[in-house]
Design a protein around this motif. Sequence first.
Motif, mmCIF file in Angstrom:
data_model
loop_
_atom_site.group_PDB
_atom_site.id
_atom_site.type_symbol
_atom_site.label_atom_id
_atom_site.label_comp_id
_atom_site.label_asym_id
_atom_site.label_seq_id
_atom_site.Cartn_x
_atom_site.Cartn_y
_atom_site.Cartn_z
ATOM 1 N N CYS A 61 0.941 -1.334 -0.007
ATOM 2 C CA CYS A 61 0.102 0.026 0.042
ATOM 3 C C CYS A 61 0.689 1.059 -0.023
ATOM 4 C CB CYS A 61 -0.800 0.014 1.217
ATOM 5 S SG CYS A 61 -2.189 -1.300 1.291
ATOM 6 N N PRO A 62 0.345 2.357 -0.796
ATOM 7 C CA PRO A 62 1.157 3.352 -0.636
ATOM 8 C C PRO A 62 1.523 4.135 0.966
ATOM 9 C CG PRO A 62 -0.863 3.890 -1.697
ATOM 10 C CD PRO A 62 -0.833 2.384 -1.403
ATOM 11 N N ASP A 63 0.624 3.945 1.700
ATOM 12 C CA ASP A 63 0.570 4.520 3.045
ATOM 13 C C ASP A 63 -0.363 3.890 3.982
ATOM 14 O OD1 ASP A 63 -1.921 5.630 2.499
ATOM 15 O OD2 ASP A 63 -0.929 7.491 1.716
ATOM 16 N N LEU A 64 -0.557 4.365 5.140
ATOM 17 C CA LEU A 64 -1.461 3.581 6.144
ATOM 18 C C LEU A 64 -2.790 3.856 6.122
ATOM 19 C CD1 LEU A 64 0.781 3.872 9.462
ATOM 20 C CD2 LEU A 64 0.520 2.033 8.337
ATOM 21 N N HIS A 65 -3.005 5.098 5.486
ATOM 22 C CA HIS A 65 -4.479 5.368 5.143
ATOM 23 C C HIS A 65 -5.051 4.397 4.137
ATOM 24 C CE1 HIS A 65 -7.971 7.719 4.534
ATOM 25 N NE2 HIS A 65 -7.833 7.706 3.467
ATOM 26 N N ALA A 66 -4.296 4.153 2.988
ATOM 27 C CA ALA A 66 -4.569 3.073 2.100
ATOM 28 C C ALA A 66 -4.743 1.810 2.574
ATOM 29 C CB ALA A 66 -3.739 2.942 0.778
ATOM 30 N N LEU A 67 -4.009 1.201 3.690
ATOM 31 C CA LEU A 67 -4.182 0.094 4.199
ATOM 32 C C LEU A 67 -5.212 0.188 5.188
ATOM 33 C CD1 LEU A 67 -3.078 -2.813 5.129
ATOM 34 C CD2 LEU A 67 -1.785 -1.449 6.786
#
Length: 98
Positions: A61-67
């Motif tokens: 994922c590009p970042d934790l928000h995407a996760l």
Amino acid sequence: MLRTHAVIDPRLLGPAIDANLWLEVPPAHLHAAGEALAAHPHTHAVVATTGPANLVASLYCPDLHALYDFTAHVLGPLGIARVETNVIAGTVKPVGAP
């Protein structure tokens, strides 16, 4: 025979988060959940296994928000009973390395 194997750090291509999701899926949903996860662009591996977690998905994922979005919006509708998420902090030997 000459065999070439290139291993690229996915973080160089954009994804910063490498995570493994250990999923407990009711048997009636196992196949459909596995197929849906395998078709998602964030996953790079989806395997059925034994034990309390009977499906494991590896994703970038590009970042934790995407996760978080993946967990809430992709896993949510699949009938998954429980998920344990492990973010990979560092890799000593990547999959496929000799």
